[in-house]
Write a protein that holds these residues in place. Structure first.
Motif, short mmCIF file in Angstrom:
data_model
loop_
_atom_site.label_atom_id
_atom_site.label_comp_id
_atom_site.label_asym_id
_atom_site.label_seq_id
_atom_site.Cartn_x
_atom_site.Cartn_y
_atom_site.Cartn_z
N SER A 94 0.92 -1.43 -0.10
CA SER A 94 0.04 0.09 -0.09
C SER A 94 0.69 1.33 0.05
O SER A 94 0.27 2.39 -0.11
CB SER A 94 -1.04 -0.02 1.17
OG SER A 94 0.02 0.03 2.36
N VAL A 95 1.98 1.32 0.30
CA VAL A 95 2.82 2.39 0.48
C VAL A 95 3.01 3.03 -0.96
O VAL A 95 3.05 4.35 -0.92
CB VAL A 95 4.47 2.00 0.89
CG1 VAL A 95 4.94 1.18 -0.07
CG2 VAL A 95 4.99 3.34 1.12
N LEU A 96 3.01 2.56 -1.98
CA LEU A 96 3.13 3.07 -3.39
C LEU A 96 1.65 3.99 -3.48
O LEU A 96 2.01 5.17 -4.16
CB LEU A 96 3.30 2.07 -4.41
CG LEU A 96 3.47 2.65 -5.84
CD1 LEU A 96 4.66 3.53 -5.82
CD2 LEU A 96 3.41 1.46 -6.99
N TRP A 97 0.64 3.68 -3.14
CA TRP A 97 -0.57 4.16 -3.36
C TRP A 97 -0.51 5.25 -2.28
O TRP A 97 -1.34 6.35 -2.42
CB TRP A 97 -1.81 3.21 -3.30
CG TRP A 97 -1.41 2.22 -4.17
CD1 TRP A 97 -1.38 0.74 -3.89
CD2 TRP A 97 -1.10 2.35 -5.63
NE1 TRP A 97 -1.09 -0.02 -5.05
CE2 TRP A 97 -0.74 0.81 -6.12
CE3 TRP A 97 -1.11 3.14 -6.41
CZ2 TRP A 97 -0.66 0.58 -7.52
CZ3 TRP A 97 -0.80 2.89 -7.78
CH2 TRP A 97 -0.50 1.44 -8.38
N SER A 98 -0.03 5.15 -1.18
CA SER A 98 0.14 6.28 -0.07
C SER A 98 0.68 7.40 -0.86
O SER A 98 0.51 8.67 -0.44
CB SER A 98 0.58 5.65 1.18
OG SER A 98 -0.18 4.70 1.69
N ILE A 99 1.88 7.01 -1.63
CA ILE A 99 2.58 8.04 -2.18
C ILE A 99 1.72 8.71 -3.27
O ILE A 99 1.75 10.00 -3.41
CB ILE A 99 3.83 7.71 -2.76
CG1 ILE A 99 4.94 7.09 -1.56
CG2 ILE A 99 4.69 8.43 -3.64
CD1 ILE A 99 6.13 6.48 -1.98
N ALA A 100 1.15 8.04 -4.12
CA ALA A 100 0.04 8.48 -5.03
C ALA A 100 -0.78 9.33 -4.59
O ALA A 100 -1.23 10.36 -5.18
CB ALA A 100 -0.46 7.14 -5.89
N LEU B 31 10.17 6.21 7.75
CA LEU B 31 9.06 5.67 8.33
C LEU B 31 8.36 4.24 7.63
O LEU B 31 7.57 3.53 8.69
CB LEU B 31 7.77 6.71 7.95
CG LEU B 31 7.86 8.02 8.55
CD1 LEU B 31 6.84 8.89 7.89
CD2 LEU B 31 8.28 8.11 9.95
N ALA B 32 8.94 3.96 6.71
CA ALA B 32 8.31 2.68 5.93
C ALA B 32 9.66 1.82 5.63
O ALA B 32 10.36 2.30 4.69
CB ALA B 32 7.62 2.73 4.58
N ALA B 33 9.85 0.68 6.12
CA ALA B 33 11.05 -0.17 6.01
C ALA B 33 10.97 -0.91 4.34
O ALA B 33 11.78 -1.20 3.93
CB ALA B 33 10.96 -1.09 7.03
N THR B 34 9.69 -0.44 3.85
CA THR B 34 9.73 -1.07 2.60
C THR B 34 10.09 0.02 1.46
O THR B 34 10.25 -0.76 0.31
CB THR B 34 8.18 -1.33 2.28
OG1 THR B 34 7.24 -0.20 2.42
CG2 THR B 34 7.65 -2.50 3.11
N ILE B 35 10.41 0.91 1.70
CA ILE B 35 10.94 1.97 0.71
C ILE B 35 12.27 1.75 1.09
O ILE B 35 13.22 2.26 1.96
CB ILE B 35 10.64 3.42 0.89
CG1 ILE B 35 8.99 3.51 0.72
CG2 ILE B 35 11.15 4.63 0.11
CD1 ILE B 35 8.67 4.91 1.32
#
Length: 304
Positions: free
Chosen positions: A164-170, A247-251
């Protein structure tokens, strides 16, 4: 005849005087950095001492080795795939929202139109770093009121999870730039002669038909311009993942091509590979932008 010749020469000198400052800035701030990046991408450092630990002595010609290194890096290629997916979803959503807001404000006759236009445009005035920090507080569990409300309703939402982090950036990018694109479209709408709308109403067209068959076709150039700018901006995605990264380890360091080039230059101290990645990024942006313009132009000629 001589007098006309002198007048023409004076006009040319005046035109050159107005153009020279722009050309100087264009050369200094645009062409020169591009040329220097291209030059740096064709070099590599030559190191001395055992295992190259003696430091850099000078730079030597590398040819296309830096480009090969960049294209062999799976993280760099995954970053490209990620931003292309991002753009394929985010750009249409943002353009549709901007067009809808522009049509609504253009059709409205209330005294609050100016207020709403300013309110919609206001997020664009917030720098990308500040916008990412603000939205970061709304994404972090334990701090975000949005997450608390969702959890109290029984929804387990994690805005910073891998899926979901990509769409949070979007969401951040859409919130920030929809108002800007709306303003571009409104400017085009204001240039449409009002007589066309009046003639359509006389013929029995309602507001929806006027918007679909008259307004949208007439603001096609502005829609194309906004889309091209959005394509270029998507490929340059940097500030939002950079700010959300703690804040996001996935980035990771290669989440986007721009972020990967930044880390190659300032973390890995490999500015030549970073320059090659920047050139590749510019080439992809040019290909996608001109490809979109060619596609739109062809469909326009075909009348579709």
């Amino acid at each position: 005849m001589r007098r006309a010749t002198r007048t023409e020469a004076r006009s040319r000198r005046a035109a050159a005087g107005f153009l020279l400052p722009f050309l100087a800035l264009f050369l200094l701030c645009f062409l020169a950095p591009i040329g220097y990046a291209l030059y740096q991408s064709l070099l590599k450092p030559k190191r001395s001492g055992p295992l190259g630990l003696g430091g850099t002595t000078h730079e030597v010609w590398a040819g296309l080795a830096n480009y090969t290194h960049a294209l062999d890096d799976p993280a760099f290629l995954e970053g490209f795939g990620r931003v292309l997916l991002f753009g394929a979803v985010q750009i249409p959503v943002m353009i549709v929202l901007a067009a809808g807001l522009a049509l609504l404000l253009d059709a409205a006759s209330a005294r609050w139109v100016g207020f709403f236009r300013t309110a919609f445009f206001l997020p664009y005035g917030v720098p990308g770093v500040i916008a990412s920090i603000l939205w970061g507080f709304l994404y972090v569990p334990g701090i975000s009121p949005l997450v608390e409300v969702a959890h109290s309703a029984g929804w387990q939402i994690d805005f910073l999870a891998r899926d979901s982090v990509l769409w949070s950036i979007a969401n951040i990018v859409t919130w920030q730039f929809t108002g800007y694109n709306m303003l571009v479209l409104i400017a085009q709408l204001k240039a449409v002669p009002i007589e066309l709308y009046e003639a359509a109403r006389i013929d029995g067209a309602h507001a929806g038909q006027i918007a679909w068959h008259i307004k949208l076709p007439l603001i096609r150039p502005a829609l194309v311009l906004a889309t091209v700018f959005s394509i270029i901006g998507t490929l340059q995605l940097f500030a939002e993942p950079m700010v959300l990264r703690p804040l996001a380890a996935t980035i990771d360091s290669g989440y986007t091509p721009n972020l990967h080039a930044y880390n190659e230059a300032f973390t890995s101290n490999n500015q030549h590979v970073a320059a090659a990645e920047a050139v590749l990024l510019a080439l992809v942006a040019c290909v996608l932008s001109f490809g979109f313009l060619r596609l739109v132009g062809r469909r326009g000629r075909d009348g579709k």
